[in-house]
Design a protein around this motif. Structure first.
Motif, PDB file in Angstrom:
ATOM      1  N   UNK A   5       0.816  -1.205   0.000  1.00 11.67           N
ATOM      2  CA  UNK A   5       0.000   0.000   0.000  1.00 11.67           C
ATOM      3  C   UNK A   5       0.852   1.259   0.000  1.00 11.67           C
ATOM      4  N   UNK A   6       2.169   1.121   0.282  1.00 13.29           N
ATOM      5  CA  UNK A   6       3.066   2.268   0.302  1.00 13.29           C
ATOM      6  C   UNK A   6       3.837   2.424  -1.010  1.00 13.29           C
ATOM      7  N   UNK A   7       3.574   1.570  -1.980  1.00 15.31           N
ATOM      8  CA  UNK A   7       4.280   1.676  -3.249  1.00 15.31           C
ATOM      9  C   UNK A   7       3.811   2.921  -3.987  1.00 15.31           C
ATOM     10  N   UNK A   8       4.669   3.482  -4.846  1.00 17.03           N
ATOM     11  CA  UNK A   8       4.258   4.660  -5.619  1.00 17.03           C
ATOM     12  C   UNK A   8       2.992   4.429  -6.441  1.00 17.03           C
ATOM     13  N   UNK A   9       2.836   3.231  -7.008  1.00 15.05           N
ATOM     14  CA  UNK A   9       1.642   2.927  -7.804  1.00 15.05           C
ATOM     15  C   UNK A   9       0.402   2.948  -6.915  1.00 15.05           C
ATOM     16  N   UNK A  10       0.490   2.337  -5.740  1.00 14.14           N
ATOM     17  CA  UNK A  10      -0.657   2.310  -4.834  1.00 14.14           C
ATOM     18  C   UNK A  10      -1.030   3.711  -4.376  1.00 14.14           C
TER      19      UNK A  10
END
Length: 112
Positions: A5-10
């Motif tokens: 959930x902390x990824x740039x995409x998310x």
């Protein structure tokens, strides 16, 4: 371990989905959604496919066909949500996000 959930995409997806929800509130309040305003200004266009089987997102000013039928906002929002949660085409999601670049949570890395 990385929290997905902390990824740039998310984070980008979360930003766009939250802005679509705000646009839905604008519609309920009788206001023009920012997405529709962006279409009026020629930043992007959401239109029916030639065979009227689904919608298409196009960037930049798109010449309207003579028999073009406007897509209701609710249909646009549903289409965009499916696109984001399904295949997540980065260029398309960034194009949608750019509509909301005046929002304080906007990040420069999201430019299309």
């Amino acid at each position: 371990m990385t929290n997905l959930d902390d990824t740039p995409v998310a984070k980008l997806d979360e930003f766009v989905l939250a802005r679509l929800a705000e646009d839905e509130e604008r519609v309920r309040d009788g206001e023009l959604p920012l997405l529709d305003e962006a279409e009026r200004r020629g930043r992007l266009r959401i239109m029916y496919a030639d065979d009227r089987d689904g919608l298409i997102l196009a960037g930049g000013p798109v010449e309207a066909m003579e028999d073009r039928h406007p897509v209701p906002f609710a249909e646009k929002a549903e289409f965009l949500r499916r696109e984001i949660s399904g295949a997540h085409d980065d260029a398309s999601v960034k194009l949608i996000a750019s509509v909301y670049e005046a929002h304080p949570d906007w990040q420069d890395g999201w430019r299309p």
